[in-house]
Design a protein around this motif. Sequence first.
Motif, mmCIF file in Angstrom:
data_model
loop_
_atom_site.group_PDB
_atom_site.id
_atom_site.type_symbol
_atom_site.label_atom_id
_atom_site.label_comp_id
_atom_site.label_asym_id
_atom_site.label_seq_id
_atom_site.Cartn_x
_atom_site.Cartn_y
_atom_site.Cartn_z
ATOM 1 N N ASP A 269 0.829 -1.205 0.000
ATOM 2 C CA ASP A 269 0.000 0.000 0.000
ATOM 3 C C ASP A 269 0.866 1.259 0.000
ATOM 4 O O ASP A 269 0.538 2.241 -0.673
ATOM 5 C CB ASP A 269 -0.935 0.009 1.216
ATOM 6 C CG ASP A 269 -2.136 -0.914 1.013
ATOM 7 O OD1 ASP A 269 -2.274 -1.448 -0.111
ATOM 8 O OD2 ASP A 269 -2.918 -1.111 1.971
ATOM 9 N N ILE A 270 1.968 1.218 0.744
ATOM 10 C CA ILE A 270 2.867 2.370 0.764
ATOM 11 C C ILE A 270 3.390 2.637 -0.641
ATOM 12 O O ILE A 270 3.414 3.775 -1.123
ATOM 13 C CB ILE A 270 4.035 2.103 1.749
ATOM 14 C CG1 ILE A 270 3.541 2.169 3.205
ATOM 15 C CG2 ILE A 270 5.172 3.107 1.531
ATOM 16 C CD1 ILE A 270 4.575 1.748 4.230
ATOM 17 N N SER A 271 3.766 1.584 -1.271
ATOM 18 C CA SER A 271 4.297 1.684 -2.629
ATOM 19 C C SER A 271 3.224 2.205 -3.590
ATOM 20 O O SER A 271 3.462 3.121 -4.376
ATOM 21 C CB SER A 271 4.801 0.305 -3.042
ATOM 22 O OG SER A 271 5.086 0.290 -4.404
ATOM 23 N N LEU A 272 2.025 1.633 -3.496
ATOM 24 C CA LEU A 272 0.944 2.030 -4.400
ATOM 25 C C LEU A 272 0.546 3.484 -4.205
ATOM 26 O O LEU A 272 0.361 4.229 -5.164
ATOM 27 C CB LEU A 272 -0.276 1.144 -4.166
ATOM 28 C CG LEU A 272 -0.342 -0.147 -4.975
ATOM 29 C CD1 LEU A 272 -1.586 -0.933 -4.605
ATOM 30 C CD2 LEU A 272 -0.354 0.179 -6.474
ATOM 31 N N GLU A 273 0.399 3.875 -2.958
ATOM 32 C CA GLU A 273 -0.017 5.247 -2.662
ATOM 33 C C GLU A 273 0.962 6.236 -3.285
ATOM 34 O O GLU A 273 0.564 7.298 -3.767
ATOM 35 C CB GLU A 273 -0.087 5.473 -1.138
ATOM 36 C CG GLU A 273 -1.306 4.841 -0.483
ATOM 37 C CD GLU A 273 -1.114 4.546 1.004
ATOM 38 O OE1 GLU A 273 -1.977 3.870 1.584
ATOM 39 O OE2 GLU A 273 -0.080 4.979 1.570
ATOM 40 N N ALA A 274 2.257 5.882 -3.259
ATOM 41 C CA ALA A 274 3.257 6.779 -3.828
ATOM 42 C C ALA A 274 3.149 6.818 -5.344
ATOM 43 O O ALA A 274 3.377 7.852 -5.970
ATOM 44 C CB ALA A 274 4.650 6.335 -3.394
ATOM 45 N N GLN A 275 2.803 5.686 -5.925
ATOM 46 C CA GLN A 275 2.683 5.674 -7.382
ATOM 47 C C GLN A 275 1.465 6.437 -7.849
ATOM 48 O O GLN A 275 1.511 7.162 -8.833
ATOM 49 C CB GLN A 275 2.599 4.226 -7.878
ATOM 50 C CG GLN A 275 3.901 3.467 -7.715
ATOM 51 C CD GLN A 275 3.709 1.985 -8.015
ATOM 52 O OE1 GLN A 275 3.031 1.616 -8.972
ATOM 53 N NE2 GLN A 275 4.307 1.137 -7.193
ATOM 54 N N VAL A 276 0.357 6.285 -7.131
ATOM 55 C CA VAL A 276 -0.891 6.934 -7.534
ATOM 56 C C VAL A 276 -0.849 8.431 -7.230
ATOM 57 O O VAL A 276 -1.328 9.248 -7.992
ATOM 58 C CB VAL A 276 -2.090 6.272 -6.805
ATOM 59 C CG1 VAL A 276 -3.375 7.022 -7.094
ATOM 60 C CG2 VAL A 276 -2.203 4.823 -7.212
ATOM 61 N N GLY A 277 -0.228 8.784 -6.120
ATOM 62 C CA GLY A 277 -0.195 10.197 -5.732
ATOM 63 C C GLY A 277 -1.504 10.646 -5.109
ATOM 64 O O GLY A 277 -2.421 9.849 -4.946
ATOM 65 N N ASP A 278 -1.541 11.909 -4.730
ATOM 66 C CA ASP A 278 -2.750 12.421 -4.097
ATOM 67 C C ASP A 278 -2.957 13.849 -4.566
ATOM 68 O O ASP A 278 -1.998 14.610 -4.694
ATOM 69 C CB ASP A 278 -2.581 12.388 -2.563
ATOM 70 C CG ASP A 278 -3.905 12.552 -1.851
ATOM 71 O OD1 ASP A 278 -4.410 11.530 -1.344
ATOM 72 O OD2 ASP A 278 -4.426 13.687 -1.803
ATOM 73 N N PRO A 279 -4.207 14.209 -4.830
ATOM 74 C CA PRO A 279 -4.456 15.580 -5.307
ATOM 75 C C PRO A 279 -4.009 16.641 -4.300
ATOM 76 O O PRO A 279 -3.584 17.735 -4.699
ATOM 77 C CB PRO A 279 -5.970 15.626 -5.500
ATOM 78 C CG PRO A 279 -6.523 14.356 -4.941
ATOM 79 C CD PRO A 279 -5.413 13.384 -4.800
ATOM 80 N N ASN A 280 -4.088 16.325 -3.044
ATOM 81 C CA ASN A 280 -3.633 17.266 -2.014
ATOM 82 C C ASN A 280 -2.109 17.290 -2.012
ATOM 83 O O ASN A 280 -1.468 16.243 -1.863
ATOM 84 C CB ASN A 280 -4.192 16.793 -0.659
ATOM 85 C CG ASN A 280 -3.663 17.613 0.509
ATOM 86 O OD1 ASN A 280 -2.490 17.990 0.559
ATOM 87 N ND2 ASN A 280 -4.551 17.887 1.442
#
Lengths: 562, 779
Positions: free
Chosen positions: A271-282
């Motif tokens: 999940d850490i890896s995925l979250e970094a790949q997807v990014g966040d609008p904020n």
Amino acid sequence: MCVCPGPRRIGIPVGSSGLPLFSDAMPAPAQLFFPLLRNCELSRIYGTACYCHHKHLCCPPLYLPQSRLRYSPHPVYATFCRPKESWWQYTQGRRYASTPQKFYLTPPQVNSILKANEYSFKVPEFDGKNVSSVLGFDSNQLPANAPIEDRRSAATCLQTRGMLLGVFDGHAGCACSQAVSERLFYYIAVSLLPHETLLEIENAVESGRALLPILQWHKHPNDYFSKEASKLYFNSLRTYWQELIDLNTGESTDIDVKEALINAFKRLDNDISLEAQVGDPNSFLNYLVLRVAFSGATACVAHVDGVDLHVANTGDSRAMLGVQEEDGSWSAVTLSNDHNAQNERELERLKLEHPKNEAKSVVKQDRLLGLLMPFRAFGDVKFKWSIDLQKRVIESGPDQLNDNEYTKFIPPNYYTPPYLTAEPEVTYHRLRPQDKFLVLATDGLWETMHRQDVVRIVGEYLTGMHHQQPIAVGGYKVTLGQMHGLLTERRAKMSSVFEDQNAATHLIRHAVGNNEFGTVDHERLSKMLSLPEELARMYRDDITIIVVQFNSHVVGAYQNQE
Amino acid sequence: MADYSNKLYQQLEQETGIQTGYIRTGSIFLAQTQDRLISLKRINSRLNVIGIPSEIISPKKVAELHPLLNVHDLVGAMHVPEDAVVSSADVALALASAASQNGVQIYDRTSVLHVMVKKGQVTGVETDKGQIECQYFVNCAGQWAYELGLSNEEPVSIPLHACEHFYLLTRPLETPLQSNTPTVVDADGRIYIRNWQGGILSGGFEKNPKPIFTEGKNQLEIQNLQEDWDHFEPLLSSLLRRMPELDTLEIMKLVNCPETFTPDMRCILGESPLVQGYFVLAGMNSAGISFGGGAGRYLAEWMVHGYPSENIWELDLKRFGALQSSRTFLRHRVMEVMPLLYDLKVPRWDFQTGRQLRTSPLYDRLDAQGARWMEKHGFERPKYFVPPDKDLLALEQSKTFYKPDWFDIVESEVKCCKEAVCVIDMSSFTKFEITSTGDQALEVLQYLFSNDLDVPVGHIVHTGMLNEGGGYENDCSIARLSKRSFFMISPTDQQVHCWAWLKKHMPEDSNLLLEDVTWKYTALNLIGPRAVDVLSELSYAPMTPDHFPSLFCKEMSVGYANGIRVMSMTHTGEPGFMLYIPIEYALHVYNEVMSVGQKYGIRNAGYYALRSLRIEKFFAFWGQDLNTLTTPLECGRESRVKLEKGMDFMGRDALLQQKQNGVYKRLTMFILDDHDTDLDLWPWWGEPIYRNGQYAGKTTSSAYSYTLERHVCLGFVHNFSEDTGEEQVVTADFINRGEYEIDIAGHRFQAKAKLYPVTSLFTHKRRKDEVELSDLHGK
């Protein structure tokens, strides 16, 4: 822990530059103030320091972590400035001072530093029902990095039985260890939940009802949770349990703790890896998830449920069981394996996981790809992602990331990623009445103290004076003077024990202050604690310790039931 | 008591022919500090007047008396040359054989199961070897006395608890100590040292005692009684500091021998309040041998004559109730008591453990306003109120024989009582109600009390509850609530004793009801000239002397609360009222009084202010000044005795005889003349009184009078014949014609004797030119 470039963990200052570490002209150390500031003792300490030092020396530099700054803004901080000069410059400047002063910390000052982060938890007693095999725990940490990169967590599982305790050693910043310390126990707890409970929770989320609480945290006030990322983290966790619900075949109801622990570790890292790949609008969150992913953390987690003790370890923190032999002496049983170059099996694993032609480059100078000391870790996507992915994420990422030389740097001989995994090695141990306590600690402790000493010191501390062999005259010729000398010696030995109410604090006192004779030397302790932050890291690492005490009666009762 | 023990043991050897190991060694009490020396000087003064030789000596003299002592850190010492040592086992054997010779049967290896009681009277003892019939039973079971007391069907509570006690025995010195080497007590070092077969025996009372047998007799704990050298280390250090030459002396052994302690450091003696014939002698606080002989004598007198020959209320079992019997309380308290044996004993010491047991409903309110507390019979009472801007010394530093740090605080409270109005929470007083269907209540009270209680409803009578000898068993105030019911107010620690006395002497009559209502009422004392204004504003009732004369009791409303018992008395002689408030109204009434009182300058006050006011008005207090051996005639209270009230009452015969013959002692008030309050040692109690240079008695209490700006002591003056030492009649003339001195720690201060209170105190008025702006501030 940190990553190259540059040497790390140097025992003795390098070169002949004559680092004035133990010279008389020790400046007021900035490091000293850090833990104290957190304790809101600022005014008192600041006042004292200014009284005995030149003012420009006692401005604590401002390098609290961003998230901390956000949560605990303190007007006083604004009045401090970070000195532009390095310690080197200002120690040189110090030499012009007209009255050279010796700076030592008094015992109360030492204590307030050592105790700033201590925390104790006692499991509440119930009316003879469902009595826990854990009496409670003591934990503490002593920073060397600024800010500290170690983290700790402790929580009781509310929907299943058992207690979770863990230490996390971050490197390349504290972002990853922070995230793991907040999130991992939820992943473990969810992995342990029976199907019906997962369904109930999911339904509650769906229909907007109140959720069942999963964890009861036992936190020191300094152990913070990120508010901004809370929503993001929750969504990832929910996706995980939704998958668990979907995967459930309805057959097996028995949950294997070992499997749950492995799944939880791997899932969180994923999940850490995925979250970094997807990014966040904020943009703040976007930067945060990238920092989490590009920094790293090891984890050593214990799950205690009755007599069943599981230790899941990723990296080079360690879990050590304190066993009291029948004669009252203490012995140490290691419940985890370090994942580093000293572990033959890990070297073997790495060689097997990569082509033969990489056999020489995958571990160089005892480091993974010549860079990283632990061979397993959370985060550290530089050792996990393909080069393409790394470049793409960095380019599309915020400027701060682009400006950072470290993140842009691709490890040498990087051919067949991933080189790093967060998968833990899980050890199972069935508790016996002689197993009195468990020490979880980051490598900051283990590299300064031998495991046998650790267990002995904690053991003697916990059992206190009562288990020290009493003296009996019993027919021998002993004079009053001899007896007096003997007793005074024994008391001196015990007095350092009584100073601490917390086993972890007591251990840190020994780890930092032990002299060659194995006793705490106040002068040494004072010097080590008054190192300026730039130097502190050269003499010691962050130390984080949790000492879990077991309830021998309960453990014994379990045994008798069978 | 110790004196009698000494004489007894001395004779014992001659009487029985059994060696008791009695050797007159004398003893030396060392002082490492000036305060300790003061304390020794006080003891010295008292010993001298009762005929026990002792003297204060210099360190140099100490070194001459004992060859091994290091005297460099001493400031002085007290030498008692006639003190002796005995061997406790031999004494016990000698006593036993003396008893056997006189026909006493001793059953060895026999254990008591329980004591048999019928109709509240001991009838026998059930042992593991059968029953023994008896009339009297004495519980001398030492540390097991508590358990034995509880084994009764109707438990007898004997509050005591054991602690481990260690002493060291050594082999003989190279040149063995002379057998008459004095015993040394180094209280500052917490140790005692005596010679023992050429070597030494040394033990002490450490700061961190180890309580034992909390859960009762425990075989495991008895077997585990081991030497604990680590625990003994501070005492050993202290011993080697006192006698450095012992360094090379060889250890024989360290003995662990539990000792029993009581909640107030005094032994327990007397008859159970519940079971007649059940006597107790236990809890010797490690002084069993030295007090045992004397205590035994008093107990024997008590059993034979019905009362002992001395006042021993301070040792009476009845000073305790069941409330001191909690094991947790005892365990905590004895941990404080044991080190206290060798702590400096200063005036106004309060126990720190086992507190906040009984409190008034206003406790939190008062505490938040700065109240400092003392405890009596488990009840918390305010001493004084520390204003928010003032800091007092820490507990240890506040110990003093001189002017205490609260002096100014109490002064302002006293001043407020004199000029405005103060409120004191006095809920701890023991309160009984006696009611009957007919005249039984009046009849029994008339018999038990010396004053005439057949007064109109609403009147309050101060009266004594006397014994056959005319001595005070209790001193109380009784209000006649109605024709057939009375409300009785006694000192706090009378709760058990007075109850037992009344029960013992009241006829079995279901129509006569005695009830302890202590817990039902909160008592507020409104003292001061403005109390009347506060009350009349709160009750809309006229409170002038015409409507509400002195010593009058009325139920009225105060604020919203109805049924408050208001009494026009203050226990101090100052104008004001006592309010007896049902506890649920306590907070309301207190709040109303405080808010209305604001414009009259009301403030809280404590017992120290009350005490100062009381003593300067010559109000004697039961338990301090009055006891079972003092009669109303001996303290100028003829007016409270109605010899001709038309019926007989307890003690009447004795009083009649005394009236005819005259009294042999007289309570007198002394005003210290040349005493500097700031610089001189303060009087406390027990100071010798000298009349024309002759010893004439001891003081019983003292206080600083802020009005007279002098110290006031109360005490009994005797008339000892110069030739024979016999007591002679004391007349008012005898008192008035003497020149008096009070001996405080060896220093004699001139004192004026008064038989009646100073009249100017009653007409105190502030002079106009003394008024200042600050008097306009709210308090």
